[in-house]
Enzyme design. Structure first.
Site, PDB file in Angstrom:
ATOM      1  N   SER A   1       0.789  -1.256  -0.102  1.00 23.65           N
ATOM      2  CA  SER A   1      -0.071   0.084  -0.136  1.00 23.65           C
ATOM      3  C   SER A   1       0.757   1.152  -0.161  1.00 23.65           C
ATOM      4  O   SER A   1       0.425   2.433  -0.393  1.00 23.65           O
ATOM      5  CB  SER A   1      -0.974   0.059   1.213  1.00 23.65           C
ATOM      6  N   ASN A   2       2.189   1.235   0.573  1.00 25.74           N
ATOM      7  CA  ASN A   2       3.017   2.203   0.626  1.00 25.74           C
ATOM      8  C   ASN A   2       3.462   2.475  -0.926  1.00 25.74           C
ATOM      9  O   ASN A   2       3.484   3.663  -1.470  1.00 25.74           O
ATOM     10  CB  ASN A   2       4.140   2.076   1.407  1.00 25.74           C
TER      11      ASN A   2
ATOM     12  N   LEU B   1      19.024  -6.480   6.592  1.00 28.33           N
ATOM     13  CA  LEU B   1      19.931  -6.130   5.634  1.00 28.33           C
ATOM     14  C   LEU B   1      21.521  -6.396   6.042  1.00 28.33           C
ATOM     15  O   LEU B   1      21.699  -5.977   7.394  1.00 28.33           O
ATOM     16  CB  LEU B   1      19.672  -4.913   5.224  1.00 28.33           C
TER      17      LEU B   1
ATOM     18  N   ASN C   1      13.636   4.132   4.485  1.00 26.76           N
ATOM     19  CA  ASN C   1      12.635   2.946   5.129  1.00 26.76           C
ATOM     20  C   ASN C   1      11.337   3.491   5.743  1.00 26.76           C
ATOM     21  O   ASN C   1      11.736   4.574   6.439  1.00 26.76           O
ATOM     22  CB  ASN C   1      13.472   2.071   6.131  1.00 26.76           C
TER      23      ASN C   1
ATOM     24  N   SER D   1       7.585   6.490  11.167  1.00 28.51           N
ATOM     25  CA  SER D   1       8.848   7.381  10.784  1.00 28.51           C
ATOM     26  C   SER D   1       9.136   6.982   9.496  1.00 28.51           C
ATOM     27  O   SER D   1       9.388   5.615   9.015  1.00 28.51           O
ATOM     28  CB  SER D   1       9.862   7.137  12.095  1.00 28.51           C
TER      29      SER D   1
ATOM     30  N   LEU E   1      19.366  -1.814  13.003  1.00 23.59           N
ATOM     31  CA  LEU E   1      17.753  -2.046  12.563  1.00 23.59           C
ATOM     32  C   LEU E   1      17.041  -1.074  13.102  1.00 23.59           C
ATOM     33  O   LEU E   1      17.079  -0.686  14.270  1.00 23.59           O
ATOM     34  CB  LEU E   1      17.416  -3.436  13.127  1.00 23.59           C
ATOM     35  N   ASP E   2      16.225  -0.424  12.002  1.00 29.06           N
ATOM     36  CA  ASP E   2      15.439   0.747  12.277  1.00 29.06           C
ATOM     37  C   ASP E   2      16.189   1.821  13.115  1.00 29.06           C
ATOM     38  O   ASP E   2      15.245   2.283  13.857  1.00 29.06           O
ATOM     39  CB  ASP E   2      13.951   0.161  13.052  1.00 29.06           C
TER      40      ASP E   2
HETATM   41  C1  GAR Z   1       3.910  -0.703   7.039  1.00 26.35           C
HETATM   42  O1  GAR Z   1       3.311  -0.645   7.902  1.00 26.35           O
HETATM   43  C2  GAR Z   1       5.411  -0.616   6.989  1.00 26.35           C
HETATM   44  O2  GAR Z   1       5.555   0.681   7.904  1.00 26.35           O
HETATM   45  C3  GAR Z   1       5.958  -1.602   7.720  1.00 26.35           C
HETATM   46  O3  GAR Z   1       5.247  -2.797   6.849  1.00 26.35           O
HETATM   47  C4  GAR Z   1       3.979  -2.286   6.455  1.00 26.35           C
HETATM   48  C5  GAR Z   1       3.721  -2.480   5.092  1.00 26.35           C
HETATM   49  O4  GAR Z   1       2.574  -2.188   4.539  1.00 26.35           O
HETATM   50  N1  GAR Z   1       7.077  -1.826   7.705  1.00 26.35           N
HETATM   51  C6  GAR Z   1       8.076  -2.321   8.658  1.00 26.35           C
HETATM   52  O5  GAR Z   1       7.434  -2.851   9.668  1.00 26.35           O
HETATM   53  C7  GAR Z   1       9.529  -2.320   8.627  1.00 26.35           C
HETATM   54  N2  GAR Z   1      10.024  -2.339   9.736  1.00 26.35           N
HETATM   55  P1  GAR Z   1       2.256  -2.050   2.800  1.00 26.35           P
HETATM   56  O6  GAR Z   1       3.013  -3.293   2.312  1.00 26.35           O
HETATM   57  O7  GAR Z   1       0.822  -2.090   2.664  1.00 26.35           O
HETATM   58  O8  GAR Z   1       3.203  -1.156   2.402  1.00 26.35           O
END
Ligand code: GAR
Length: 229
Positions: free
Chosen positions: A15-16, A95, A109, A138, A146-147
């Site tokens: 979705s992002n 990674l 990220n 964020s 990591l993060d």
């Molecule tokens: C999102 O909430 C993103 O922030 C998270 O995975 C989801 C992906 O949604 N990422 C993490 O947790 C990374 N550490 P999407 O596939 O619908 O974009």
């Protein structure tokens, strides 16, 4: 303005990724997604990419003997598309240091928490368990930790007493879809750099992350409820 070439890495629904595709389609993001690569062949985001006419590749990490071998193959796939920015959009893989170093200053990220709080997984449930009143998302430069890379932009979401992990995740995701196109556009405009481990924005080092709520509205970027998200 020349379009910023980007490659988007996903593992799931995408979705992002869709928010980036929509922002480009609306003319609000001066970028071209050269490829979408998923480590999971069944990731829904691959269909979103194909529907938008973007090359979509699955590189199944389970087919590789080691993290290093997968990361080397992934790097080769990415670099074939010559991106200036690598955008991790729900890419759920640790990674290796070499991979991160290769893209230093040109990989970002998005993470569903107000970093540095709640790195890692299950952020929404952990926020609820802790009784926090505020949560959010964020966008940060990726570093070896990591993060843990320097945060560029955040959005805050109020936790409601009736929230469960799903309702909270949905509201955070809506904010993610506002955050990511804006940060990528800043990078495209040359307003954003990573220098000596710090975020530089408009020629000055940030002492703290920018907050979406404090920014002036840019037409269209603040819209919610995008189709297909
Ligand atoms: C999102 O909430 C993103 O922030 C998270 O995975 C989801 C992906 O949604 N990422 C993490 O947790 C990374 N550490 P999407 O596939 O619908 O974009």
């Amino acid at each position: 303005m020349p379009k910023l070439p980007i490659v988007v890495l996903i593992s799931g629904s995408g979705s992002n990724l869709q928010a980036l595709i929509n922002a480009i389609a609306r003319g609000e993001l001066s970028a071209e997604i050269h490829a979408v690569i998923s480590n999971r062949p069944d990731a829904g985001g691959l269909q979103r990419a194909r529907a938008a006419g973007i090359p979509a590749e699955a590189l199944d990490h389970t087919a590789f003997e080691s993290r290093a071998a997968f990361d080397q193959a992934l790097q080769a796939h990415i670099d074939r598309y010559a991106p200036e920015l690598v955008v991790l959009a729900g890419f759920m893989r640790l990674l290796s240091d070499d991979f991160v170093a290769h893209y230093s200053g040109r990989m970002i990220n998005i993470h569903p928490s107000l970093l540095p709080a709640y790195t890692g997984l299950n952020t929404h449930q952990r926020v609820l368990d802790a009784g926090d009143k505020q949560h959010g998302a964020s966008v940060h430069f990726v570093t070896a930790e990591l993060d843990g890379g320097p945060v560029i932009l955040q959005a805050t979401v109020a936790v409601q007493p009736t929230d469960n992990a799903q309702t909270l995740a949905a509201r955070v995701l809506t904010q993610e879809h506002r955050l990511y196109p804006r940060v990528v556009q800043w990078f495209a405009e040359g307003r954003l750099q990573l220098r000596d481990g710090q975020v530089w924005f408009d020629g000055a080092a940030l002492s703290q992350p920018l907050q979406l709520e404090a920014l002036p509205d840019e037409d269209g970027m603040a819209r919610q409820g995008e189709p297909g998200q």
